[in-house]
Design an enzyme around this catalytic site. Structure first.
Site, PDB file in Angstrom:
ATOM      1  N   SER A  37      34.442  43.610 -21.770  1.00  0.00           N
ATOM      2  CA  SER A  37      34.639  44.826 -22.567  1.00  0.00           C
ATOM      3  C   SER A  37      33.344  45.561 -22.882  1.00  0.00           C
ATOM      4  O   SER A  37      33.377  46.726 -23.273  1.00  0.00           O
ATOM      5  CB  SER A  37      35.360  44.489 -23.874  1.00  0.00           C
ATOM      6  OG  SER A  37      34.661  43.480 -24.593  1.00  0.00           O
ATOM      7  N   ASP A 317      33.850  48.129 -33.893  1.00  0.00           N
ATOM      8  CA  ASP A 317      34.952  47.309 -34.406  1.00  0.00           C
ATOM      9  C   ASP A 317      34.361  45.955 -34.782  1.00  0.00           C
ATOM     10  O   ASP A 317      33.179  45.868 -35.099  1.00  0.00           O
ATOM     11  CB  ASP A 317      36.091  47.212 -33.383  1.00  0.00           C
ATOM     12  CG  ASP A 317      35.656  46.623 -32.046  1.00  0.00           C
ATOM     13  OD1 ASP A 317      34.562  46.023 -31.966  1.00  0.00           O
ATOM     14  OD2 ASP A 317      36.413  46.765 -31.067  1.00  0.00           O
ATOM     15  N   HIS A 320      32.436  44.858 -30.916  1.00  0.00           N
ATOM     16  CA  HIS A 320      31.684  45.676 -29.958  1.00  0.00           C
ATOM     17  C   HIS A 320      30.668  46.597 -30.636  1.00  0.00           C
ATOM     18  O   HIS A 320      30.969  47.203 -31.673  1.00  0.00           O
ATOM     19  CB  HIS A 320      32.663  46.518 -29.136  1.00  0.00           C
ATOM     20  CG  HIS A 320      33.700  45.689 -28.440  1.00  0.00           C
ATOM     21  ND1 HIS A 320      34.974  45.537 -28.934  1.00  0.00           N
ATOM     22  CD2 HIS A 320      33.630  44.945 -27.314  1.00  0.00           C
ATOM     23  CE1 HIS A 320      35.661  44.736 -28.125  1.00  0.00           C
ATOM     24  NE2 HIS A 320      34.858  44.369 -27.134  1.00  0.00           N
TER      25      HIS A 320
END
Length: 353
Positions: A37, A317, A320
């Site tokens: 991610s 978040d 990340h």
């Protein structure tokens, strides 16, 4: 080419700021990206998984405030490195290469993916590193067809840059899950060795398919992301951090072994644990929580209103980093001089070697 302090001017117009610095042709003909991610730019959007970011407030600082599937408020590290390398457009996700020039690169990264096939699958479908390599071989076959021979394809791909950033989900979404069979099987030292050995086989596949300039990104201090910080004491999870350091130690050894080969390969290691983001001169004020309202799993709640002072947050978040942190990391990886951050060389030196 670029002063390493330029990142301090981090605004919602960071793309325009970087594009101004781009002159002429890109420094490498293509950029091929593998990972999780931290690099995913849309490959998970249509997968049946909770690990996706194609909704607001993700992308609030991306051009046109678009939620593209990037797990941050704006640009990822590799987005910015791509611009610094001279690419005028974003490298497309493998899931959507239609209309793009695959000779200029493809992004295969998948949120929640790991080196091991099973990592992250409690969240739904992911594209593991082995599957990403298989997708790359599809692209290599297309390039071969267009160039007329495999030898020409290998020569071309040998001049491209490969960027690999993966491993955190093998811990966060595997080894350290409750009742994990992996942690019941391996000690942390054994697991780091098993992971890096498996990674070495995948990198050898890339090498056999032409890769000669490769960036291997180590794990950050994953025990210090908001998801794992002790809310009472504000302290990091030392077990997670110790595991990340073991992985990085083994990964650095792998890079050294590839660099000792006499086939012209050039590898560099990025040590993401080097540096102190709490240094007041950097301007970050919030270290233990994310900028957006989050779901129970730590990702942004869809439609949630994020903080307005995003340049002061390390995390968007609970997992990340923000675009501000990504910009700092990208410039340091590209042409920084901080001892130990890139080893043996930064990307700018690597691509010209």
């Amino acid at each position: 080419m670029v002063c390493t302090k330029t990142w301090l001017v981090v605004t919602t117009h960071v793309v325009a700021v970087i594009v101004v610095l781009v002159n002429g042709e890109s420094q490498v003909p293509g950029l091929y990206i593998f990972g999780d991610s931290l690099a995913d730019n849309g490959n998970n959007n249509n997968l049946p998984t909770n690990a996706k970011a194609n909704y607001t407030p993700y992308g609030i600082d991306f051009p046109n405030r678009t939620a593209t599937g990037r797990f941050t408020n704006g640009l990822t590290i590799i987005d910015i490195i791509g611009f610094l390398l001279g690419f005028k457009d974003f490298i497309p996700p493998f899931a959507n290469t239609s209309g793009y020039d695959i000779f200029k690169g493809v992004n295969y990264a998948s949120g929640a993916a790991g080196i091991r096939f099973e990592s992250g699958r409690q969240l739904g479908s992911v594209i593991s590193l082995g599957e990403q390599i298989r997708n790359h071989k599809i692209i290599v076959s297309r390039i071969t067809g267009r160039l007329g021979s495999y030898e020409r394809a290998l020569e071309y791909l040998g001049r491209c840059l490969y960027y690999v950033t993966i491993g955190s989900n093998d811990y966060i979404n595997n080894y350290f899950l409750p009742n994990s069979s992996t942690s019941a099987t391996y000690t942390p030292q054994q697991y780091a060795e098993v992971l890096v050995h498996q990674l070495s086989l995948y990198v050898k596949d890339l090498h056999d398919a032409g890769a000669r300039k490769v960036v291997m990104v180590g794990l950050g201090a994953i025990g210090c992301i908001p998801r794992f910080i002790n809310t009472t004491t504000g302290s990091c999870n030392n077990d997670l951090n110790a595991a990340a350091f073991l992985f990085n130690e083994n990964l650095k050894g792998l890079v050294d072994r590839f660099n000792n080969k006499s086939d012209g390969s050039k590898f560099t290691f990025v040590n993401s644990t080097v540096g102190d983001l709490t240094d007041p001169s950097l301007g970050f004020m919030v270290f233990t929580s994310g900028c957006c309202p989050t779901r129970a799993d730590g990702q942004c709640a869809e439609g949630g209103v994020p903080c307005s002072n995003r340049k002061e947050y390390i995390f968007f978040d609970y997992f990340h980093p923000t675009q501000a942190v990504n910009t700092l990391s990208a410039f340091e990886t590209y042409n920084g001089t901080t001892p130990g951050f890139t080893d043996p060389v930064n990307i700018q030196t690597l691509v010209h070697s």
